[in-house]
Design an enzyme around this catalytic site. Sequence first.
Site, PDB file in Angstrom:
ATOM      1  N   GLY A  58     115.781 -67.247 -22.726  1.00 13.66           N
ATOM      2  CA  GLY A  58     115.517 -66.180 -21.554  1.00 13.66           C
ATOM      3  C   GLY A  58     114.297 -64.764 -21.700  1.00 13.66           C
ATOM      4  O   GLY A  58     113.473 -65.187 -22.686  1.00 13.66           O
ATOM      5  N   SER A  59     114.567 -63.742 -20.856  1.00 17.72           N
ATOM      6  CA  SER A  59     114.243 -63.111 -21.006  1.00 17.72           C
ATOM      7  C   SER A  59     114.091 -61.618 -22.057  1.00 17.72           C
ATOM      8  O   SER A  59     115.851 -62.091 -22.658  1.00 17.72           O
ATOM      9  CB  SER A  59     113.892 -62.042 -19.901  1.00 17.72           C
ATOM     10  N   PRO A  60     113.615 -60.678 -22.599  1.00 19.47           N
ATOM     11  CA  PRO A  60     114.112 -59.299 -23.658  1.00 19.47           C
ATOM     12  C   PRO A  60     114.851 -59.158 -23.110  1.00 19.47           C
ATOM     13  O   PRO A  60     115.642 -58.385 -23.972  1.00 19.47           O
ATOM     14  CB  PRO A  60     112.370 -59.111 -24.151  1.00 19.47           C
ATOM     15  N   CYS A  66     107.531 -69.845 -20.704  1.00 19.71           N
ATOM     16  CA  CYS A  66     107.444 -69.065 -21.886  1.00 19.71           C
ATOM     17  C   CYS A  66     105.821 -69.159 -22.948  1.00 19.71           C
ATOM     18  O   CYS A  66     105.531 -68.467 -23.178  1.00 19.71           O
ATOM     19  CB  CYS A  66     108.932 -68.625 -22.864  1.00 19.71           C
ATOM     20  N   GLU A 111     115.207 -66.991 -28.044  1.00 24.27           N
ATOM     21  CA  GLU A 111     113.567 -67.616 -27.434  1.00 24.27           C
ATOM     22  C   GLU A 111     113.437 -67.095 -26.234  1.00 24.27           C
ATOM     23  O   GLU A 111     113.836 -67.361 -25.214  1.00 24.27           O
ATOM     24  CB  GLU A 111     114.300 -69.411 -27.450  1.00 24.27           C
TER      25      GLU A 111
END
Length: 469
Positions: free
Chosen positions: A169-171, A229, A191
């Site tokens: 997912g997102s940071p 991504c 990831e």
Amino acid sequence: MEINGEFLEETVRELRQYFRSGSTRSVTWRKNQLTALLDLVHKNEDAISESLYQDLGKHPVEAFRDESDIPLLFFPAKGEVLAEPLGVVLIFSSWNFPIMLALDPLIGAIAAGNVVVIKPSEQAPACSSFLANTIPRYLDSNAIRVIEGGAAVSQQLLLHKWDKIFFTGSPRVARFVMSAAAKNLTPVTLELGGKCPAILDSLPNPSDFKLAVKRIVGGKWGPCSGQACIGIDYVLVEEKVSSHLVELLKKIIRRFYGDNPIESKVISRIVNKQNFTRLCNLLKDPLVAASIVHGGSVEEKHLFIEPTILLDPPLDADVMTEEIFGPLLPIITVNKIGESIEFINSRPKPLAIYAFTKDETLKRRILTETSSGSVTFNDTMVQFLCDTLPFGGVGQSGFGRYHGKYSFDTFSHEKAVMHRSLCLEIEPRYPPWSKFKLEFLRLAYKLNYFGLLLHILGLKRYNQLSCLL
């Protein structure tokens, strides 16, 4: 000595600057430092012994035994590494590839022998429902569960102790996951994403240049309309060929998606209203809007945004500081393509770098002077499909790796196992200490060091005989 914050800040700055100089990458530097470290230990043995005595009361012979590498004392013996499952694993999958990004890590978790909870993304509800309804029909429900729900369910899951958390997912969300995992010292694989650049060299052969642009189009708009991504986030190209690049991009976009892409049925829509609004806001900046050289139209009803090309948008605009994750493609021009390396290094480490070039020197510079999760030359996305290569990020693009055997390793603990015999005992390893025992230990150390040299030279039989573990 009192150390203030400014001193620490300057120390870290100097170290980072030295690392960026590339000095530590050379084999010569590494060998010299390791040789110097060995020299330090040998020439300061008495000082080391005295320090250990002052702090811990250690006898010099005990200090030599404990601080030296002398496994010959354990002869006969053998060692092995045993892979064991971590235990109870939590997998968060992402919405852009909601089936694959749930099943791919699941394969590794099962192969390693774990039990698993999968939390699919609520932003892909149909796929989440499919996984929840189908997995129990095929897999052991005692070991593999699917739990659906939104952010509240994710938060509840993170309150529990897990033996491993795998997150895609997102940071931004990853920080919450990592913070929750830290409470139980749970290992995590993250990831994440990142602004993946494509470096397009000035390929002199027109067919090579055209093929490169075709692959750029495929790597930008092909995977989920840019919502990937490892999709291309922006392109770096020399200014002298930028207009040619724009015209080729337009031509290939029309060939792939037609004159009216919304009617083509071959390009994905934006996943939801929230992300649609976010992308539209990126284009509302007047300076960004002025940089649009193709596309730019949006259709809120169908959550559709046309493939859009931007030429040299402001570098401080959100479109160049945030991960786009959508069908907007900035083109950034440089005077010489080598300048792209400095540009990339000025930003967070990307998940992938794509470089289209036949210049071996440029390839070598990209490999040695940049840091990224992966590098792919003269194509896009294909590294994700190669299971013999590890997939994962570095820095802000994540950490940990999986795919193929690497997935098995990610969900396993490599347990060191040593087998000793009871038929032989070497007494000098035990107190009371004496000068004889110290000399015996020195001899064992020298024999072990000689065996290591033989092993390095390839004489493995000696290594097996002496059980150098």
